[in-house]
Each structure stands twice: as C-alpha cells, then as structure tokens.
Design a protein around this motif. Structure first.
Motif, PDB file in Angstrom:
ATOM      1  N   ALA A   1       0.838  -1.204   0.000  1.00 55.28           N
ATOM      2  CA  ALA A   1       0.000   0.000   0.000  1.00 55.28           C
ATOM      3  C   ALA A   1       0.878   1.260   0.000  1.00 55.28           C
ATOM      4  CB  ALA A   1      -0.935  -0.013   1.198  1.00 55.28           C
ATOM      5  N   ARG A   2       1.916   1.252   0.802  1.00 55.95           N
ATOM      6  CA  ARG A   2       2.816   2.413   0.875  1.00 55.95           C
ATOM      7  C   ARG A   2       3.545   2.623  -0.454  1.00 55.95           C
ATOM      8  NH1 ARG A   2       6.302   0.724   4.662  1.00 55.95           N
ATOM      9  NH2 ARG A   2       7.595  -0.120   3.012  1.00 55.95           N
TER      10      ARG A   2
ATOM     11  N   GLU B   1       1.078   3.879  -3.037  1.00 56.71           N
ATOM     12  CA  GLU B   1       0.201   4.935  -2.525  1.00 56.71           C
ATOM     13  C   GLU B   1      -1.271   4.554  -2.655  1.00 56.71           C
ATOM     14  OE1 GLU B   1       1.212   8.960  -3.423  1.00 56.71           O
ATOM     15  OE2 GLU B   1       3.352   8.501  -3.504  1.00 56.71           O
TER      16      GLU B   1
ATOM     17  N   SER C   1      -4.513   2.424  -0.443  1.00 57.81           N
ATOM     18  CA  SER C   1      -4.889   2.104   0.933  1.00 57.81           C
ATOM     19  C   SER C   1      -4.983   0.593   1.116  1.00 57.81           C
ATOM     20  CB  SER C   1      -6.233   2.749   1.281  1.00 57.81           C
ATOM     21  OG  SER C   1      -7.276   2.145   0.552  1.00 57.81           O
TER      22      SER C   1
ATOM     23  N   SER D   1      -7.290  -0.801   2.751  1.00 59.92           N
ATOM     24  CA  SER D   1      -8.701  -1.161   2.551  1.00 59.92           C
ATOM     25  C   SER D   1      -9.018  -1.369   1.065  1.00 59.92           C
ATOM     26  CB  SER D   1      -9.631  -0.115   3.165  1.00 59.92           C
ATOM     27  OG  SER D   1      -9.478   1.127   2.535  1.00 59.92           O
TER      28      SER D   1
ATOM     29  N   ASN E   1      -1.991   4.921  -7.018  1.00 64.19           N
ATOM     30  CA  ASN E   1      -2.323   6.346  -7.062  1.00 64.19           C
ATOM     31  C   ASN E   1      -1.392   6.991  -8.080  1.00 64.19           C
ATOM     32  OD1 ASN E   1      -2.693   9.041  -6.695  1.00 64.19           O
ATOM     33  ND2 ASN E   1      -2.330   9.037  -4.502  1.00 64.19           N
TER      34      ASN E   1
END
Length: 163
Positions: free
Chosen positions: A122-123, A126, A128, A130, A159
């Motif tokens: 996720a990091r 970028e 989430s 969820s 993202n």
C-alpha cells in the motif's frame, strides 16, 4: 426395462456428457475468489440415484465484465476508483462506454515479493490497505495471512496522481 445401448453411470468404456448453464455474477470485492461448489444432478443416474457433481468457480483478479448501461464513471463508482485512471488502464477502449461482455481492467496485477506485506505494498503504490482488501477477496481479514506468498499475485490500483 431395456438399457441396451445406453451409457450407465457405472460404465467404464463410454462417457456421457451433460451440459448445464451456471450463471453467477460475483460482487466487486471477489477478485481472486476460488472455490469448488458441491451440487447434485438429481434423477440423472440409473435406478433413481442422485449423482453428485462439483463446479469449480474462479474469479479473476482485476477484471470486471461490463454490463448493459455501464460506462467508466459507473464502473469507477462501483469499485471506488478514479474513472479517468480506470479508463487509462483500458487502452483498448476508445470510448467511455464498454460494450456488454467486455473485460474491463480495474487494476494491475502485482507479483508479491519476499518480505512484502499489505502495508508495504500500500505504501509503495500509494494505495490504501482497505482498497487492496476490496480488490482482492483473499486479502480480506483472516485470509490475508496466507495470501501474500512470494510469487502470488494481487490486484492493485496505484495512485497515479502523485507522480
């Protein structure tokens, strides 16, 4: 009753083919879902016995099958994704309205690397945690511990606005 020329369920030399239609539309959070559904074909065996059968169900990751009336905005809303980026993932679409039955990519497949976790993926992209869980059925809650094996794949929607 005469059975000559018919194939019985216990016959080894011949096979009988049975066709059936099975229609089911998975929810948007079921990408990566795999199971075998038990069932029965009542009354098909000789002597009134019930034959059992199994149906394998596999929902591909990152794929949505367009329905009548869908457009990229609606599909984006269903998956809680940015529709412009979603459209950009589908370079084969020259219009915003995919024809019914068209496979729409709702993310990109990512091959899990040694040491990856939901948080690190996720990091890095970028996204989430969820959203990763929503796009990958097997990452939901207690199933996540077995889903991140190296070389397994998962669907992600990066993202792209921050780059």
């Amino acid at each position: 009753q005469e059975l000559e020329g018919r194939v019985k369920a216990t016959d080894m030399g011949e096979q009988a083919r049975v066709a059936a239609t099975f229609e089911w539309w998975p929810d948007t959070d079921m990408g990566g879902y795999n199971t075998t559904l038990p069932g029965s074909a009542g009354g098909m065996a000789a002597g009134g016995e019930v034959d059992s059968l199994c149906v394998g169900v596999s929902v591909p990751r990152c794929v949505y099958i367009a329905q009548e009336g869908d457009d990229m905005r609606r599909i984006g809303q269903m998956f809680e994704l940015d529709w412009l980026t979603l459209w950009g993932l589908n370079v084969d679409l020259s219009v915003q309205t995919p024809p019914p039955g068209h496979q729409v990519m709702v993310g990109r497949l990512y091959e899990v690397q040694e040491g990856d976790s939901l948080i690190s993926i996720a990091r890095d992209f970028e996204a989430s945690v969820s959203l990763l869980r929503k796009l990958n059925w097997d990452l939901a809650k207690d199933r996540a511990s077995t889903a991140l094996a190296p070389t397994s794949s998962l669907c992600l929607f990066p993202n792209t606005c921050s780059y």
